[in-house]
Design a protein around this motif. Sequence first.
Motif, PDB file in Angstrom:
ATOM      1  N   GLY A 122      -2.833  30.069 -36.110  1.00 31.00           N
ATOM      2  CA  GLY A 122      -3.989  30.909 -36.401  1.00 31.00           C
ATOM      3  C   GLY A 122      -4.907  30.178 -37.358  1.00 31.00           C
ATOM      4  O   GLY A 122      -4.472  29.313 -38.142  1.00 31.00           O
ATOM      5  N   GLY A 123      -6.181  30.516 -37.324  1.00 32.40           N
ATOM      6  CA  GLY A 123      -7.174  29.773 -38.089  1.00 32.40           C
ATOM      7  C   GLY A 123      -6.979  29.794 -39.586  1.00 32.40           C
ATOM      8  O   GLY A 123      -7.217  28.791 -40.262  1.00 32.40           O
ATOM      9  N   CYS A 124      -6.517  30.918 -40.133  1.00 34.62           N
ATOM     10  CA  CYS A 124      -6.434  31.032 -41.596  1.00 34.62           C
ATOM     11  C   CYS A 124      -5.255  30.240 -42.167  1.00 34.62           C
ATOM     12  O   CYS A 124      -5.394  29.567 -43.188  1.00 34.62           O
ATOM     13  CB  CYS A 124      -6.332  32.501 -41.988  1.00 34.62           C
ATOM     14  N   LYS A 125      -4.092  30.306 -41.521  1.00 31.86           N
ATOM     15  CA  LYS A 125      -2.946  29.531 -41.979  1.00 31.86           C
ATOM     16  C   LYS A 125      -3.207  28.039 -41.805  1.00 31.86           C
ATOM     17  O   LYS A 125      -2.807  27.223 -42.660  1.00 31.86           O
ATOM     18  CB  LYS A 125      -1.689  29.948 -41.198  1.00 31.86           C
ATOM     19  N   LYS A 126      -3.884  27.686 -40.734  1.00 28.79           N
ATOM     20  CA  LYS A 126      -4.247  26.282 -40.527  1.00 28.79           C
ATOM     21  C   LYS A 126      -5.134  25.791 -41.671  1.00 28.79           C
ATOM     22  O   LYS A 126      -4.959  24.674 -42.187  1.00 28.79           O
ATOM     23  CB  LYS A 126      -4.971  26.150 -39.182  1.00 28.79           C
ATOM     24  N   HIS A 156      -5.139  31.879 -51.490  1.00 31.26           N
ATOM     25  CA  HIS A 156      -4.342  31.992 -50.266  1.00 31.26           C
ATOM     26  C   HIS A 156      -4.032  33.450 -49.886  1.00 31.26           C
ATOM     27  O   HIS A 156      -4.119  33.804 -48.700  1.00 31.26           O
ATOM     28  CB  HIS A 156      -3.044  31.203 -50.404  1.00 31.26           C
ATOM     29  N   PRO A 157      -3.640  34.310 -50.837  1.00 28.62           N
ATOM     30  CA  PRO A 157      -3.351  35.697 -50.447  1.00 28.62           C
ATOM     31  C   PRO A 157      -4.536  36.373 -49.767  1.00 28.62           C
ATOM     32  O   PRO A 157      -4.348  37.157 -48.827  1.00 28.62           O
ATOM     33  CB  PRO A 157      -3.005  36.378 -51.778  1.00 28.62           C
ATOM     34  N   LEU A 158      -5.738  36.060 -50.217  1.00 30.47           N
ATOM     35  CA  LEU A 158      -6.937  36.650 -49.611  1.00 30.47           C
ATOM     36  C   LEU A 158      -7.229  36.017 -48.263  1.00 30.47           C
ATOM     37  O   LEU A 158      -7.487  36.718 -47.279  1.00 30.47           O
ATOM     38  CB  LEU A 158      -8.129  36.475 -50.553  1.00 30.47           C
ATOM     39  N   LEU A 159      -7.179  34.689 -48.189  1.00 32.60           N
ATOM     40  CA  LEU A 159      -7.459  34.001 -46.936  1.00 32.60           C
ATOM     41  C   LEU A 159      -6.451  34.375 -45.850  1.00 32.60           C
ATOM     42  O   LEU A 159      -6.798  34.489 -44.673  1.00 32.60           O
ATOM     43  CB  LEU A 159      -7.454  32.486 -47.144  1.00 32.60           C
ATOM     44  N   LEU A 160      -5.208  34.598 -46.245  1.00 34.40           N
ATOM     45  CA  LEU A 160      -4.154  34.883 -45.270  1.00 34.40           C
ATOM     46  C   LEU A 160      -4.031  36.369 -44.947  1.00 34.40           C
ATOM     47  O   LEU A 160      -3.074  36.788 -44.287  1.00 34.40           O
ATOM     48  CB  LEU A 160      -2.816  34.356 -45.785  1.00 34.40           C
ATOM     49  N   SER A 161      -4.995  37.174 -45.391  1.00 38.21           N
ATOM     50  CA  SER A 161      -4.991  38.596 -45.041  1.00 38.21           C
ATOM     51  C   SER A 161      -5.389  38.816 -43.588  1.00 38.21           C
ATOM     52  O   SER A 161      -5.343  39.937 -43.079  1.00 38.21           O
ATOM     53  CB  SER A 161      -5.924  39.381 -45.967  1.00 38.21           C
ATOM     54  N   SER A 162      -5.791  37.760 -42.900  1.00 38.12           N
ATOM     55  CA  SER A 162      -6.088  37.802 -41.472  1.00 38.12           C
ATOM     56  C   SER A 162      -5.486  36.563 -40.822  1.00 38.12           C
ATOM     57  O   SER A 162      -5.283  35.541 -41.484  1.00 38.12           O
ATOM     58  CB  SER A 162      -7.603  37.842 -41.230  1.00 38.12           C
ATOM     59  N   ARG A 163      -5.230  36.640 -39.527  1.00 40.73           N
ATOM     60  CA  ARG A 163      -4.707  35.462 -38.827  1.00 40.73           C
ATOM     61  C   ARG A 163      -5.809  34.487 -38.471  1.00 40.73           C
ATOM     62  O   ARG A 163      -5.632  33.276 -38.576  1.00 40.73           O
ATOM     63  CB  ARG A 163      -3.964  35.884 -37.553  1.00 40.73           C
ATOM     64  N   ASN A 164      -6.970  34.998 -38.074  1.00 39.94           N
ATOM     65  CA  ASN A 164      -8.024  34.121 -37.572  1.00 39.94           C
ATOM     66  C   ASN A 164      -9.376  34.281 -38.244  1.00 39.94           C
ATOM     67  O   ASN A 164     -10.249  33.426 -38.063  1.00 39.94           O
ATOM     68  CB  ASN A 164      -8.199  34.346 -36.055  1.00 39.94           C
ATOM     69  N   VAL A 165      -9.600  35.355 -38.984  1.00 40.76           N
ATOM     70  CA  VAL A 165     -10.899  35.578 -39.625  1.00 40.76           C
ATOM     71  C   VAL A 165     -10.847  35.070 -41.057  1.00 40.76           C
ATOM     72  O   VAL A 165     -10.083  35.589 -41.885  1.00 40.76           O
ATOM     73  CB  VAL A 165     -11.279  37.071 -39.610  1.00 40.76           C
ATOM     74  N   MET A 221      -9.731  47.483 -36.856  1.00 39.69           N
ATOM     75  CA  MET A 221      -8.546  47.454 -37.709  1.00 39.69           C
ATOM     76  C   MET A 221      -8.554  46.225 -38.602  1.00 39.69           C
ATOM     77  O   MET A 221      -8.185  46.294 -39.777  1.00 39.69           O
ATOM     78  CB  MET A 221      -7.280  47.485 -36.843  1.00 39.69           C
ATOM     79  N   GLU A 222      -8.980  45.106 -38.041  1.00 42.95           N
ATOM     80  CA  GLU A 222      -9.071  43.877 -38.823  1.00 42.95           C
ATOM     81  C   GLU A 222     -10.071  44.030 -39.959  1.00 42.95           C
ATOM     82  O   GLU A 222      -9.819  43.629 -41.100  1.00 42.95           O
ATOM     83  CB  GLU A 222      -9.494  42.723 -37.923  1.00 42.95           C
ATOM     84  N   ASN A 223     -11.224  44.642 -39.668  1.00 41.71           N
ATOM     85  CA  ASN A 223     -12.242  44.845 -40.697  1.00 41.71           C
ATOM     86  C   ASN A 223     -11.729  45.737 -41.823  1.00 41.71           C
ATOM     87  O   ASN A 223     -12.012  45.500 -43.001  1.00 41.71           O
ATOM     88  CB  ASN A 223     -13.497  45.463 -40.082  1.00 41.71           C
ATOM     89  N   ILE A 224     -10.981  46.767 -41.462  1.00 35.92           N
ATOM     90  CA  ILE A 224     -10.407  47.659 -42.477  1.00 35.92           C
ATOM     91  C   ILE A 224      -9.409  46.886 -43.340  1.00 35.92           C
ATOM     92  O   ILE A 224      -9.417  46.982 -44.574  1.00 35.92           O
ATOM     93  CB  ILE A 224      -9.727  48.869 -41.810  1.00 35.92           C
ATOM     94  N   ASN A 225      -8.531  46.116 -42.697  1.00 33.37           N
ATOM     95  CA  ASN A 225      -7.529  45.345 -43.435  1.00 33.37           C
ATOM     96  C   ASN A 225      -8.180  44.335 -44.378  1.00 33.37           C
ATOM     97  O   ASN A 225      -7.740  44.155 -45.522  1.00 33.37           O
ATOM     98  CB  ASN A 225      -6.607  44.614 -42.458  1.00 33.37           C
TER      99      ASN A 225
END
Length: 363
Positions: A75-79, A182-191, A238-242
Amino acid sequence: MSENDIKVTVYLSTYNQEEYVAQALDSIVMQRTTFPVEVIVADDCSTDKTQEIINQYKERYPELIRTYYPEKNLGGCKKLTNCIDMGLFRGEYLAYLEGDDYWLNENRLQILVDFLDTHKEYSRVSHKRLVIDENDNKKGFDISADVLNKPFYIEDFLNGRQYSDFGSVFRNYFKEAGNKYHPLLLSSRNVCDFQDMFITQDFGPVFVMDECLGVYRSRSIAGASNYNSITTQKKRCMENINLAEAVETFYHGKYDLSPMIRHNQKRLLSEAIRKKDSALLQEVREYIGSDVIRQLIPEQLYLAKRGKRKDEVNFINSNLLKEERQGLFFSYLNYCLYRVQTKITGNRINEKVRGTVNVKAND
């Protein structure tokens, strides 16, 4: 070239973009600068010929291009966070580019870096991007005129305005911050761009140039692997809410994103009603809760009745739980009165407008 000499790290993120990645790479290698540049190409285990094309460019430009190929799809964020942890972003500035987008001007990096060098108060400089579809048809620009040629503050973003996050160059805050974000960036898989806007603008404003220096390819087609193509409206909501909740948590309530959260909750409920899908309504109920649905139903009922969509009215009436019906008559009446009042005062309501977020008054 030593690490300290690098002025800009270009981060090209790709996945299954064999049709477009060469154009993206060409737009990078054509850049003419007075300073050293490095390029990190991170491909997320593409199953097409994307890596083969990247490797061809790496062979042609061995001093410029380095690659990161994870062993499995992340996923983009973990990468992105892996690249940070590996110390791959060595430049003073960072420039992101997606593998299906590209830059237009061979002096793009020079123009943007010169601005940041002479305007220390800005955290980032951005510009207009031409929007095209999968067939290269022009669709306009990705930002509105009201943000151009002036400082763009966090309050502007919080009030619904936007700039091109991936159409920008910004100061490399990761060098000193390490894994802080990282905790903020990894709150999504790709966004990643939503979080990135908050992180950057916490350091200072952005300047948005009135120059078109890049192209954004907006695609939403069956079989494609980009985010818009693989993500349904329900998942995006759902992603936007998360993401909004993750920002609130990370910044300890400094930013109030409840209007954005409520807007996406409305979109979820509206989709279930529009489709008259009881299973989807149950899924929405489990996600946002019956107490929220009880608050949102009066507006949905009003819109369905105003639009003379009897099937939606019947769907609402036959699918509400007992607790969701509680006080519905009076809350619906109050909402109708509210709409009358807004019409009288001239404060029109546009249900299609994206929800905004606000800075709390005491901050």
